[in-house]
Design a protein around this motif. Structure first.
Motif, PDB file in Angstrom:
ATOM      1  N   GLY A 187      18.785  16.588 -50.067  1.00 33.08           N
ATOM      2  CA  GLY A 187      18.793  15.248 -49.274  1.00 33.08           C
ATOM      3  C   GLY A 187      17.639  14.990 -48.224  1.00 33.08           C
ATOM      4  N   SER A 206      15.000  13.415 -46.562  1.00 36.57           N
ATOM      5  CA  SER A 206      14.525  12.045 -46.713  1.00 36.57           C
ATOM      6  C   SER A 206      13.125  11.983 -45.971  1.00 36.57           C
ATOM      7  CB  SER A 206      15.444  10.923 -46.268  1.00 36.57           C
ATOM      8  OG  SER A 206      15.865  11.072 -45.017  1.00 36.57           O
ATOM      9  N   ASP A 216      19.678  10.878 -33.981  1.00 37.39           N
ATOM     10  CA  ASP A 216      19.666  10.408 -35.110  1.00 37.39           C
ATOM     11  C   ASP A 216      20.147   8.834 -35.103  1.00 37.39           C
ATOM     12  OD1 ASP A 216      19.652  11.672 -38.354  1.00 37.39           O
ATOM     13  OD2 ASP A 216      20.359   9.756 -38.101  1.00 37.39           O
TER      14      ASP A 216
HETATM   15  P1  AMP Z   1      17.048  14.328 -43.583  1.00 36.09           P
HETATM   16  O1  AMP Z   1      17.878  13.411 -44.499  1.00 36.09           O
HETATM   17  O2  AMP Z   1      17.426  15.703 -43.444  1.00 36.09           O
HETATM   18  O3  AMP Z   1      15.471  14.181 -44.065  1.00 36.09           O
HETATM   19  O4  AMP Z   1      17.300  13.370 -42.342  1.00 36.09           O
HETATM   20  C1  AMP Z   1      16.555  12.537 -41.805  1.00 36.09           C
HETATM   21  C2  AMP Z   1      17.217  11.863 -40.645  1.00 36.09           C
HETATM   22  O5  AMP Z   1      16.484  10.955 -39.904  1.00 36.09           O
HETATM   23  C3  AMP Z   1      18.412  11.224 -41.223  1.00 36.09           C
HETATM   24  O6  AMP Z   1      19.776  11.394 -40.679  1.00 36.09           O
HETATM   25  C4  AMP Z   1      18.029   9.794 -40.694  1.00 36.09           C
HETATM   26  O7  AMP Z   1      19.192   8.897 -40.213  1.00 36.09           O
HETATM   27  C5  AMP Z   1      17.310   9.883 -39.537  1.00 36.09           C
HETATM   28  N1  AMP Z   1      16.360   8.912 -38.968  1.00 36.09           N
HETATM   29  C6  AMP Z   1      15.472   8.364 -40.083  1.00 36.09           C
HETATM   30  N2  AMP Z   1      14.741   7.297 -39.291  1.00 36.09           N
HETATM   31  C7  AMP Z   1      15.022   7.409 -38.048  1.00 36.09           C
HETATM   32  C8  AMP Z   1      14.668   7.092 -36.801  1.00 36.09           C
HETATM   33  N3  AMP Z   1      13.550   5.993 -36.546  1.00 36.09           N
HETATM   34  N4  AMP Z   1      15.096   7.421 -35.657  1.00 36.09           N
HETATM   35  C9  AMP Z   1      16.127   8.476 -35.787  1.00 36.09           C
HETATM   36  N5  AMP Z   1      16.673   8.806 -36.825  1.00 36.09           N
HETATM   37  C10 AMP Z   1      15.996   8.533 -37.932  1.00 36.09           C
END
Ligand code: AMP
Length: 114
Positions: A93, A95, A31
């Protein structure tokens, strides 16, 4: 015009990621904003937006994601424990609208979660 999610772009190698595991059905990478010393995302290559869209035909695939989690936990020596989190929907949450399992470890994880 079709808009790819950030995770689909990682699968297609359009943007870089710190990939720790890959096979024909899934990808695991660190992440970008880690919430624990170990924070890995395990995603299916199939574009499933969230748990809401998981169907019976995905049972094998979703089970495979957990097999990969177990392998990573073994490889990374997460003997003292880890947590697997799947956020579904805005109130939880979520995203990125591409199904993903968070693998969190390396610190005490409180319960209940926030
Ligand atoms: P969620 O909030 O459960 O949808 O988790 C999405 C996760 O994706 C978050 O913890 C972000 O930090 C992670 N994330 C977003 N963009 C990237 C990326 N380019 N590379 C790695 N992790 C990412």
């Amino acid at each position: 015009m079709e808009t790819k999610t950030i995770f689909k772009r990682i699968i297609d190698r359009e943007i870089p990621a710190d990939i720790v595991y890959e096979d024909d059905r899934c990808l695991a990478f660190r992440d970008i904003q880690p919430q624990a010393p170990v924070h890995i995302l395990v995603i299916p290559k199939k574009e499933i937006p969230s748990v809401n869209e998981v169907s019976e035909s995905d049972e094998n695939l979703v089970g495979h994601l957990f097999v990969v989690i177990a392998k990573l936990a073994e490889q990374l020596g997460l003997k003292s424990g880890y947590r697997v989190v799947v956020n579904c929907g805005p109130e939880a949450g979520q995203s990125v609208m591409h199904l993903h399992l968070h693998l969190l470890a390396g610190r005490r994880l409180n319960w209940p979660p926030g």
